[in-house]
Design a protein around this motif. Sequence first.
Motif, PDB file in Angstrom:
ATOM      1  N   MET A 123       0.822  -1.214   0.000  1.00 44.82           N
ATOM      2  CA  MET A 123       0.000   0.000   0.000  1.00 44.82           C
ATOM      3  C   MET A 123       0.856   1.263   0.000  1.00 44.82           C
ATOM      4  SD  MET A 123      -3.215  -0.619   2.555  1.00 44.82           S
ATOM      5  CE  MET A 123      -4.777  -1.226   1.934  1.00 44.82           C
ATOM      6  N   GLN A 124       1.944   1.216   0.741  1.00 43.33           N
ATOM      7  CA  GLN A 124       2.804   2.395   0.821  1.00 43.33           C
ATOM      8  C   GLN A 124       3.555   2.642  -0.483  1.00 43.33           C
ATOM      9  OE1 GLN A 124       4.835   3.176   4.656  1.00 43.33           O
ATOM     10  NE2 GLN A 124       4.088   1.172   5.291  1.00 43.33           N
ATOM     11  N   ARG A 125       3.696   1.604  -1.297  1.00 43.54           N
ATOM     12  CA  ARG A 125       4.379   1.759  -2.588  1.00 43.54           C
ATOM     13  C   ARG A 125       3.424   2.219  -3.695  1.00 43.54           C
ATOM     14  NH1 ARG A 125       7.180  -3.024  -0.761  1.00 43.54           N
ATOM     15  NH2 ARG A 125       5.721  -4.377  -1.896  1.00 43.54           N
ATOM     16  N   ASP A 126       2.149   1.870  -3.559  1.00 42.81           N
ATOM     17  CA  ASP A 126       1.171   2.214  -4.593  1.00 42.81           C
ATOM     18  C   ASP A 126       0.822   3.701  -4.533  1.00 42.81           C
ATOM     19  OD1 ASP A 126       1.132  -0.309  -5.584  1.00 42.81           O
ATOM     20  OD2 ASP A 126      -0.965  -0.726  -5.151  1.00 42.81           O
ATOM     21  N   PRO A 127       0.364   4.260  -5.650  1.00 43.27           N
ATOM     22  CA  PRO A 127       0.125   5.711  -5.701  1.00 43.27           C
ATOM     23  C   PRO A 127      -1.126   6.191  -4.971  1.00 43.27           C
ATOM     24  CG  PRO A 127      -0.492   4.689  -7.779  1.00 43.27           C
ATOM     25  CD  PRO A 127       0.158   3.614  -6.962  1.00 43.27           C
TER      26      PRO A 127
ATOM     27  N   ALA B 235      -5.385  -4.448  10.506  1.00 42.05           N
ATOM     28  CA  ALA B 235      -4.312  -4.025  11.420  1.00 42.05           C
ATOM     29  C   ALA B 235      -3.079  -3.614  10.627  1.00 42.05           C
ATOM     30  CB  ALA B 235      -3.976  -5.149  12.392  1.00 42.05           C
ATOM     31  N   SER B 236      -2.794  -4.364   9.562  1.00 46.14           N
ATOM     32  CA  SER B 236      -1.660  -4.023   8.697  1.00 46.14           C
ATOM     33  C   SER B 236      -1.903  -2.691   7.990  1.00 46.14           C
ATOM     34  CB  SER B 236      -1.436  -5.132   7.663  1.00 46.14           C
ATOM     35  OG  SER B 236      -0.370  -4.821   6.785  1.00 46.14           O
ATOM     36  N   VAL B 237      -3.151  -2.462   7.589  1.00 48.50           N
ATOM     37  CA  VAL B 237      -3.509  -1.211   6.925  1.00 48.50           C
ATOM     38  C   VAL B 237      -3.345  -0.037   7.891  1.00 48.50           C
ATOM     39  CG1 VAL B 237      -5.360   0.075   5.793  1.00 48.50           C
ATOM     40  CG2 VAL B 237      -5.101  -2.383   5.358  1.00 48.50           C
TER      41      VAL B 237
ATOM     42  N   GLU C 129       2.405   4.920   9.321  1.00 45.17           N
ATOM     43  CA  GLU C 129       3.781   5.083   8.865  1.00 45.17           C
ATOM     44  C   GLU C 129       3.887   6.000   7.654  1.00 45.17           C
ATOM     45  OE1 GLU C 129       5.089   1.129   8.136  1.00 45.17           O
ATOM     46  OE2 GLU C 129       5.354   0.616  10.264  1.00 45.17           O
ATOM     47  N   SER C 130       2.928   5.913   6.772  1.00 43.72           N
ATOM     48  CA  SER C 130       2.993   6.677   5.523  1.00 43.72           C
ATOM     49  C   SER C 130       2.420   8.088   5.652  1.00 43.72           C
ATOM     50  CB  SER C 130       2.224   5.943   4.423  1.00 43.72           C
ATOM     51  OG  SER C 130       0.837   5.915   4.727  1.00 43.72           O
ATOM     52  N   GLY C 131       1.532   8.276   6.624  1.00 43.89           N
ATOM     53  CA  GLY C 131       0.871   9.575   6.738  1.00 43.89           C
ATOM     54  C   GLY C 131      -0.202   9.770   5.679  1.00 43.89           C
ATOM     55  N   LYS C 132      -0.474   8.729   4.886  1.00 43.18           N
ATOM     56  CA  LYS C 132      -1.507   8.786   3.861  1.00 43.18           C
ATOM     57  C   LYS C 132      -2.809   8.213   4.420  1.00 43.18           C
ATOM     58  CE  LYS C 132      -0.205   7.180  -0.166  1.00 43.18           C
ATOM     59  NZ  LYS C 132       0.404   6.247  -1.149  1.00 43.18           N
ATOM     60  N   GLU C 133      -3.938   8.709   3.977  1.00 46.22           N
ATOM     61  CA  GLU C 133      -5.236   8.234   4.446  1.00 46.22           C
ATOM     62  C   GLU C 133      -5.627   6.952   3.722  1.00 46.22           C
ATOM     63  OE1 GLU C 133      -8.101  11.367   4.273  1.00 46.22           O
ATOM     64  OE2 GLU C 133      -7.076  12.571   5.786  1.00 46.22           O
ATOM     65  N   LEU C 134      -4.869   5.907   3.985  1.00 49.24           N
ATOM     66  CA  LEU C 134      -5.104   4.615   3.341  1.00 49.24           C
ATOM     67  C   LEU C 134      -6.401   3.997   3.851  1.00 49.24           C
ATOM     68  CD1 LEU C 134      -1.472   3.204   3.636  1.00 49.24           C
ATOM     69  CD2 LEU C 134      -2.506   4.332   1.650  1.00 49.24           C
ATOM     70  N   ALA C 135      -7.152   3.402   2.942  1.00 47.93           N
ATOM     71  CA  ALA C 135      -8.407   2.755   3.319  1.00 47.93           C
ATOM     72  C   ALA C 135      -8.541   1.438   2.573  1.00 47.93           C
ATOM     73  CB  ALA C 135      -9.593   3.663   3.001  1.00 47.93           C
TER      74      ALA C 135
ATOM     75  N   THR D 130     -17.077  -9.495  17.174  1.00 47.91           N
ATOM     76  CA  THR D 130     -16.048  -9.216  18.186  1.00 47.91           C
ATOM     77  C   THR D 130     -14.698  -8.815  17.598  1.00 47.91           C
ATOM     78  OG1 THR D 130     -15.505 -11.580  18.260  1.00 47.91           O
ATOM     79  CG2 THR D 130     -17.100 -10.770  19.877  1.00 47.91           C
ATOM     80  N   LEU D 131     -14.502  -9.031  16.298  1.00 47.22           N
ATOM     81  CA  LEU D 131     -13.172  -8.829  15.726  1.00 47.22           C
ATOM     82  C   LEU D 131     -13.024  -7.575  14.871  1.00 47.22           C
ATOM     83  CD1 LEU D 131     -12.275 -12.510  14.712  1.00 47.22           C
ATOM     84  CD2 LEU D 131     -11.470 -11.219  16.700  1.00 47.22           C
ATOM     85  N   LEU D 132     -14.131  -7.009  14.424  1.00 47.84           N
ATOM     86  CA  LEU D 132     -14.023  -5.857  13.521  1.00 47.84           C
ATOM     87  C   LEU D 132     -14.668  -4.613  14.111  1.00 47.84           C
ATOM     88  CD1 LEU D 132     -14.755  -7.253   9.936  1.00 47.84           C
ATOM     89  CD2 LEU D 132     -12.584  -7.030  11.134  1.00 47.84           C
ATOM     90  N   ASP D 133     -14.034  -3.478  13.852  1.00 45.30           N
ATOM     91  CA  ASP D 133     -14.590  -2.191  14.227  1.00 45.30           C
ATOM     92  C   ASP D 133     -14.991  -1.478  12.939  1.00 45.30           C
ATOM     93  OD1 ASP D 133     -15.242   0.308  15.135  1.00 45.30           O
ATOM     94  OD2 ASP D 133     -13.206   0.887  15.717  1.00 45.30           O
ATOM     95  N   VAL D 134     -16.297  -1.467  12.662  1.00 47.23           N
ATOM     96  CA  VAL D 134     -16.747  -0.877  11.393  1.00 47.23           C
ATOM     97  C   VAL D 134     -16.569   0.633  11.362  1.00 47.23           C
ATOM     98  CG1 VAL D 134     -18.379  -2.725  10.885  1.00 47.23           C
ATOM     99  CG2 VAL D 134     -19.143  -0.739  12.204  1.00 47.23           C
ATOM    100  N   HIS D 135     -16.296   1.237  12.506  1.00 44.97           N
ATOM    101  CA  HIS D 135     -16.108   2.689  12.550  1.00 44.97           C
ATOM    102  C   HIS D 135     -14.660   3.101  12.270  1.00 44.97           C
ATOM    103  CE1 HIS D 135     -20.141   2.973  14.118  1.00 44.97           C
ATOM    104  NE2 HIS D 135     -19.829   2.178  15.124  1.00 44.97           N
ATOM    105  N   ALA D 136     -13.756   2.132  12.184  1.00 44.33           N
ATOM    106  CA  ALA D 136     -12.346   2.448  11.978  1.00 44.33           C
ATOM    107  C   ALA D 136     -12.145   3.239  10.688  1.00 44.33           C
ATOM    108  CB  ALA D 136     -11.526   1.174  11.939  1.00 44.33           C
ATOM    109  N   ALA D 137     -11.313   4.277  10.752  1.00 38.65           N
ATOM    110  CA  ALA D 137     -11.101   5.148   9.589  1.00 38.65           C
ATOM    111  C   ALA D 137     -10.451   4.398   8.428  1.00 38.65           C
ATOM    112  CB  ALA D 137     -10.244   6.339   9.996  1.00 38.65           C
TER     113      ALA D 137
END
Length: 323
Positions: A114-118, A141-143, A149-155, A171-178
Motif C-alpha cells: 500500500m505504501q508503494r502504490d500511488p 491491522a496491517s492497513v 507510517e505513511s501519513g496517507k489516508e489509506l483505506a 467481536t473482531l471488527l470495528d466498522v467505525h475504523a477510519a
Amino acid sequence: MKIAACLLVLALLNGCSSGRYYKTPEKDERRHSASEQENAARGEERFKSCAMPNAALDRLNINTVFVHPGMLWFDSDCGESLATESAKVLTKRGYARAYQALCDRNPAKIGEQMQRDPGTRFIGLHYSLGGKPQIVAATLASVAQARQESGKELAYYPLLVDPMNVEQVNTLLDVHAAHLGQMFIVLSAEYSLLRPDITRVRADILDSPKVHLIYAEDFGENWGHFDELESVVSESAVSRFREIFFLIAEAVVNGYSSAGFEARLALLKVNYAIEDSRPVDAAWLRLARDAPCAGKSSGMASAHTVLRNSISARFSGSTSSLP
C-alpha cells in the motif's frame, strides 16, 4: 478424493443457511412491492440513460487488489484459484494496477505494498475461508500501521464472498475504523452449500452505512458458493454478478459514498427485476432514484410517484418513510 474431503469438512463447519437482513429503514418499505401497473409506469426506457458500470475511473486510485483465496490446502492452487483469476479480470478491465495473492495468509505484505502504490483506496477480495473475520481483522491491522507510517489516508475495502465464520465480525471488527472504507458481503442463494448465516451478525453492524449486503435473490439469481466468482472468470458468458463485481470495484476506485453505491446497486436490482418481470421493492425504487443519472429517467420518476401514492393510500396519507 482430498478435494472432496475438504469440501465435506467445509460443509460440516458451515452447512447451509437461510435468512436475510435488511437495514432498518428498508424493512417496512420492502413489504410493499410495485404492481404490474407500477412496473408498466416505468415504460420500456429501463433507465438506459444510466450506463453501468462507468468507464470513467479515477486513474490516481487504481492500485493493487489483494486476494485472499478460499482453500489453501494445496499451495500450487493459490495462483489459479477463482479469487486470483477474478482479480486478474479486474486488472484486465482497468480496475486495478496489479494483484497480490496472499497464499501464505500473511497480511503484513499488504501494508508494505500500500505504501508503494500511488493511491489510497484498495480492494481486498476475500473468498470463503479467506473471508474469515480473523483474516480481515489482521489485514486491517496491517492497513492501520501502514496508514500511520505513511501519513496517507489509506483505506481498505474488503469484498467478502460467502465468508466463513461471519458471526465473528461481532467481536473482531470495528466498522467505525477510519482505515476500513466500506465492506461488501456477498451471499449465495438461501440454503445453498456453505452459505453463511448473516443473521448471526449484530444488527448495529449490519445497519452501518459502511456495510453492504448483496443477496443472490435480489438480482433474480440462484448462484451457489462456487458460482459468483466462476461467472466473473467465464467472461464469454452473460453474468449479472460480473456487473455487480465491476460496480463494487468502480465504487472503490472512484470513492463513491455508501449512499452512492447503494443507489447504483438498487438501479441494477430494478433493471434486472423489470427484465425478469419480477416485483420491484419500494426500497429499490427509492434508492435507485438517488443514482446520479436517475433524474434523466422520466420512467423512474413516474414509477416512484405511483408507488408512493399507493403506499400513502394504504397508510392513510403517511409517506414519512419515503423521500
